[in-house]
Design an enzyme around this catalytic site. Sequence first.
Site, PDB file in Angstrom:
ATOM      1  N   GLU A   1      -2.293  -6.807  -9.898  1.00  0.00           N
ATOM      2  CA  GLU A   1      -0.857  -7.046  -9.866  1.00  0.00           C
ATOM      3  C   GLU A   1      -0.589  -8.533  -9.650  1.00  0.00           C
ATOM      4  O   GLU A   1      -1.517  -9.322  -9.435  1.00  0.00           O
ATOM      5  CB  GLU A   1      -0.188  -6.236  -8.754  1.00  0.00           C
ATOM      6  CG  GLU A   1      -0.647  -6.599  -7.348  1.00  0.00           C
ATOM      7  CD  GLU A   1      -0.001  -5.723  -6.284  1.00  0.00           C
ATOM      8  OE1 GLU A   1       0.705  -4.763  -6.637  1.00  0.00           O
ATOM      9  OE2 GLU A   1      -0.208  -6.018  -5.098  1.00  0.00           O
TER      10      GLU A   1
ATOM     11  N   ILE B   1     -11.965   2.403  -8.935  1.00  0.00           N
ATOM     12  CA  ILE B   1     -13.222   1.646  -8.926  1.00  0.00           C
ATOM     13  C   ILE B   1     -13.838   1.746  -7.535  1.00  0.00           C
ATOM     14  O   ILE B   1     -13.263   1.273  -6.559  1.00  0.00           O
ATOM     15  CB  ILE B   1     -12.995   0.158  -9.271  1.00  0.00           C
ATOM     16  CG1 ILE B   1     -12.263   0.012 -10.616  1.00  0.00           C
ATOM     17  CG2 ILE B   1     -14.316  -0.603  -9.291  1.00  0.00           C
ATOM     18  CD1 ILE B   1     -13.045   0.492 -11.807  1.00  0.00           C
TER      19      ILE B   1
ATOM     20  N   HIS C   1     -11.477  -6.975  -3.433  1.00  0.00           N
ATOM     21  CA  HIS C   1     -10.114  -7.400  -3.773  1.00  0.00           C
ATOM     22  C   HIS C   1     -10.100  -8.930  -3.729  1.00  0.00           C
ATOM     23  O   HIS C   1     -10.208  -9.529  -2.666  1.00  0.00           O
ATOM     24  CB  HIS C   1      -9.153  -6.804  -2.731  1.00  0.00           C
ATOM     25  CG  HIS C   1      -7.709  -6.966  -3.072  1.00  0.00           C
ATOM     26  ND1 HIS C   1      -6.751  -6.066  -2.677  1.00  0.00           N
ATOM     27  CD2 HIS C   1      -7.047  -7.932  -3.753  1.00  0.00           C
ATOM     28  CE1 HIS C   1      -5.560  -6.472  -3.106  1.00  0.00           C
ATOM     29  NE2 HIS C   1      -5.720  -7.603  -3.754  1.00  0.00           N
TER      30      HIS C   1
ATOM     31  N   LYS D   1      -4.171  -6.080   4.174  1.00  0.00           N
ATOM     32  CA  LYS D   1      -5.236  -7.061   4.334  1.00  0.00           C
ATOM     33  C   LYS D   1      -5.421  -7.429   5.814  1.00  0.00           C
ATOM     34  O   LYS D   1      -4.439  -7.662   6.511  1.00  0.00           O
ATOM     35  CB  LYS D   1      -4.901  -8.311   3.523  1.00  0.00           C
ATOM     36  CG  LYS D   1      -4.737  -8.021   2.038  1.00  0.00           C
ATOM     37  CD  LYS D   1      -4.039  -9.159   1.329  1.00  0.00           C
ATOM     38  CE  LYS D   1      -3.752  -8.788  -0.114  1.00  0.00           C
ATOM     39  NZ  LYS D   1      -2.962  -9.826  -0.806  1.00  0.00           N
TER      40      LYS D   1
ATOM     41  N   ARG E   1       5.620 -14.689  -5.138  1.00  0.00           N
ATOM     42  CA  ARG E   1       6.094 -15.366  -3.929  1.00  0.00           C
ATOM     43  C   ARG E   1       4.915 -16.070  -3.281  1.00  0.00           C
ATOM     44  O   ARG E   1       3.768 -15.895  -3.703  1.00  0.00           O
ATOM     45  CB  ARG E   1       6.672 -14.352  -2.935  1.00  0.00           C
ATOM     46  CG  ARG E   1       5.687 -13.232  -2.591  1.00  0.00           C
ATOM     47  CD  ARG E   1       6.162 -12.325  -1.500  1.00  0.00           C
ATOM     48  NE  ARG E   1       5.373 -11.116  -1.410  1.00  0.00           N
ATOM     49  CZ  ARG E   1       4.186 -11.010  -0.842  1.00  0.00           C
ATOM     50  NH1 ARG E   1       3.622 -12.080  -0.305  1.00  0.00           N
ATOM     51  NH2 ARG E   1       3.543  -9.868  -0.793  1.00  0.00           N
TER      52      ARG E   1
ATOM     53  N   GLY F   1       0.795  -1.229   0.000  1.00  0.00           N
ATOM     54  CA  GLY F   1       0.000   0.000   0.000  1.00  0.00           C
ATOM     55  C   GLY F   1       0.825   1.276   0.000  1.00  0.00           C
ATOM     56  O   GLY F   1       0.280   2.378  -0.001  1.00  0.00           O
TER      57      GLY F   1
END
Length: 357
Positions: free
Chosen positions: A288, A202, A207, A236, A292, A164
């Site tokens: 994105e 948006i 998400h 998150k 990993r 972020g």
Amino acid sequence: MFKTVLIANRGEIAVRAIRTLKKMGITSIAVYSETDRYAQHVIDADIAVSLEGTKPSDTYLSIEKLIAAAKNTGAEAIFPGYGFLSESADFARACEANNIAFMGPTPEQILEFGLKHRARELAGAVNVPMTPGTGLLNSLDEALTEAEKIGYPVMLKSTAGGGGIGLTRCDNAEALQEAYESVKRLGEQFFKDAGVFLECFIGRARHVEVQIFGDGQGQVVALGERDCSLQRRNQKVVEETPAAQLPEATRQKLYQAAVELGKSVEYRSAGTVEFIYDAARDEFYFLEVNTRLQVEHPVTEMVTGLDLIECMLKVAAGDTLDWKHLSSIQPQGAAIEVRIYAEDPVKNFQPSPGILT
């Protein structure tokens, strides 16, 4: 299969990796900073090596020290975990240069997906749906011109990094003017890359991310999705699978888009393709790729029965996975992961690290 694997990380992910290695009969090597001398991963590992320092920059972020630890202990592979050097193309290259298997994507995949504007180009090449946006911006004037074309509000984003950082909503030209240099500065400060770009904002978006896994030779599977819409400061807080109230046809389209993107680069190992989902229109857009294993990967493991670290080990070792089985897995049940935020409400909710009681 490898006989000895070094874990270039700490905390919960290192403990989980050691558990998987023990199950497979592989010797585990933990590395630690002096502040982690008595940490659980150090206690659990077969071998523990001090990185002789206390700061992350001198220990878990030191490519030189990690490679030396691997060579000195005869490690055949390095598990990067998440955070620290897990998305460092330089680290992956250093492993290859020293004939140590890197348990993750190729350096090129890390590099290309690590830059969000380049990831958008790759996604666009295989027709993955995307919000209107730009490539890298060369000036504030260009940003203002492009924002007018897209229509406010817009998101001004740093192309590098994550968490972020360098992510700002701009509702008008004045807000974009105020944010432009600040976001560029953050990118340079945290990721040594001042590149920025714009995307359409948006509203009321969800998400949703898809767990993918590839063999590096063109085979890629989707292993379910995770909804991570509940966030605080762009971090998150709640992860759950399956994503609630997601039409099945849309779910399958999400999987297909993620798989096509992975196949286009012959993706290797575990990765996550993230999307913005507009529930009102039942449409999704590419966000994105995380090259990993993510903190929330156990959510996927709980409903698929897979050990993703074991899968990563086998691919890195060149062993054959049962791709017919992987591609036929249907997630069963539901799983949820919640992160605890340690903040001090008296001090305007600033981060408050320390002992949880």
